[in-house]
Design an enzyme around this catalytic site. Sequence first.
Site, PDB file in Angstrom:
ATOM      1  N   CYS A 427      35.565  41.296  32.651  1.00  0.00           N
ATOM      2  CA  CYS A 427      36.639  41.841  33.128  1.00  0.00           C
ATOM      3  C   CYS A 427      37.710  41.240  32.410  1.00  0.00           C
ATOM      4  CB  CYS A 427      37.040  41.151  34.639  1.00  0.00           C
ATOM      5  SG  CYS A 427      37.276  39.547  34.997  1.00  0.00           S
ATOM      6  N   HIS A 562      43.676  47.299  35.598  1.00  0.00           N
ATOM      7  CA  HIS A 562      43.903  46.411  36.573  1.00  0.00           C
ATOM      8  C   HIS A 562      44.606  45.283  36.329  1.00  0.00           C
ATOM      9  CE1 HIS A 562      40.107  44.618  35.306  1.00  0.00           C
ATOM     10  NE2 HIS A 562      40.369  43.341  36.009  1.00  0.00           N
ATOM     11  N   HIS A 577      47.014  39.980  36.435  1.00  0.00           N
ATOM     12  CA  HIS A 577      46.172  40.573  37.213  1.00  0.00           C
ATOM     13  C   HIS A 577      46.496  40.923  38.118  1.00  0.00           C
ATOM     14  CE1 HIS A 577      42.222  40.907  38.597  1.00  0.00           C
ATOM     15  NE2 HIS A 577      41.478  40.541  37.774  1.00  0.00           N
TER      16      HIS A 577
END
Length: 638
Positions: A427, A562, A577
């Site tokens: 991520c 995101h 985030h």
Amino acid sequence: MKFFQRLGRSLMLPVAVLPVAAILSGIGYWIRSANGGDDNVGSAFLTAAGGALLDNLALLFAVGVSIGMARKSDGTSALAGLVSWLTVTTMLSPATMSALTGTAVEDVDAAFTNVENVFVGIVSGLIGAWCYNRFKDTKLPDALSFFSGKRSVAIVTAGVSLVFALVLMFVWPLVYGGLVTFGEWIVTLGPVGAGLYGFFNRLLIPLGLHHALNSVFWFDVAGINDLNNFLQGSEGDGVYGVTGQYMTGFFPVMMFGLPGAALAMYVTAKTRRRKVVAGILLSGAVSSFFVGVTEPLEFAFMFLAPWLYLVHAVFMGISLFVSALLPVRMGFGFSGGFIDLVLGWVNPMAQNPWLILVMGVFWFAVYFVVFRWIIRRFDLKTPGREDEDVLDEDAADAAPRSDYHATAERFVAALGGGDNIVELDNCATRLRMEVADVSQVDDKALARAGAAGTIKPGGTSVQVVYGLNVQFVKDAMEDVMQGRAPAAPDTTPAAAVVTATQAPAVVRIAAPVAGRVVRLSEVPDEMFSDGTMGPGIAIEPADDMVAAPADGIVESVFPTGHAVGLRLDDGAELLIHIGIDTVSMKGDGFTTLVQAGQRVKTGDPLVRFDRARIRDAGHPTITPVVVLNNPASRIELI
């Protein structure tokens, strides 16, 4: 300062074994007292079990410090600490001094009966560690090659220890005798003297010289004999309202004050290290309260925060001073803990013992409030607040931040090898993996290789926090696992190597999104809430636009939109985030408005997102904002 932080960390090894030993000894003493002072099988067994460690506290420190202060320690450093301890204490024992001076053993200076103390233990450990660090790689001529390397350490340690023992042979009696004379003078000062005694009693503990002072007040050195007179009750020479004044003040601090200090150290510890320090602080508090053995707590901060220990000594002095003034008297046979308080409650020499509980509540509050304020105000390195480079400096094995292939090789090895990694993804700042066998994952090796933290959510899942350039590490790991050569470096702005800098202590930014600011600990993701990702804040959005919180460069924009990483002009590496676990939305509801390498100014739009879609997908919208390149910094909104 780093020396004392490392020393404080080293002391945790022997200190960790003390609370249980103290409780065993205390229960054994309690059983013996309830049995009229005579031992039975239970009391003898428990007292012996606890005493095996408590009576050899200094030896534990010699071995523990030698292990902790040695670089890349092994059993050789522990042996060196033991050799130093045995050499010094044997050379200064009454039997040896008797042989050297030609006097009878019973006529040897009393100082040499108290040489097996914590001070000598710590110095012996330091000697052992220094000799290990300095001589473990020594090469001798072929004729003496058997004694080369680590075999030379114990030999050199013995020689250095002999010199230290020779110095103490002349210095120790002078210091010890001076303290006895000083204690006899304090007796003439009444309650003020009791306060001074309490202060110096704590102050001398690191040197092991408090026993010299105790002998003046507790025993018959100067005619006081406070401890024995109290235990003998009405059958002894004690005087009601007087006897016990040199012991009473220890109870409120040992039973309540120090546990309050332990709580203060716990709440001020770094969030991600609280679990580590909770065990030693809790067990130390229990030991201090029930048994009155305070070393586990005192040595926990004595060297890490010496000024805080000075405050503790002052508080102990005040407690003894106030207790001597008040109509309250209590004594002990073991120490100032709950067990001795209960046993002495009905002693004829006890006066208003209930006041000790009232004073204890006061001292708990004082220690907690004062310790908590001082620790935070002066950033003291109490347990859980140590500098990261002190904790890991001996084990650092991280590749340069720009050498992603070298980092990837270390990560793959620490994760149990390529065959153990079943799935690999990432991520914004962390690797997300499924592994075949979680037990093969070496958290410490990952940390040495450059990971900021490792988390195992359950099952076969593993997450490794790296930073904004985690994508390049993930790509390099795939190369390593497939046996491919390192890819040629990308020279586009998005992959350009940026010189690593540390964020300032205070990172001042504008709020990147409108909404309610909350503590990072409230984020429902432990990688953020426990501080593993770094310090920061969180915002519950009231708007759908994320803007640049300060001037800087967009360092990374995750493909799903995101999360965005920024390198601010002040050097801070910032991660914003949006929502929790929103990577699983695969970009649905997110629109990125910038690209990596782009320069932005405060207020420039970065990402537009749809709060309703995030909630409909079952994800929290709370948005963490964290600093990735300085665990000691904090965010301040302007």
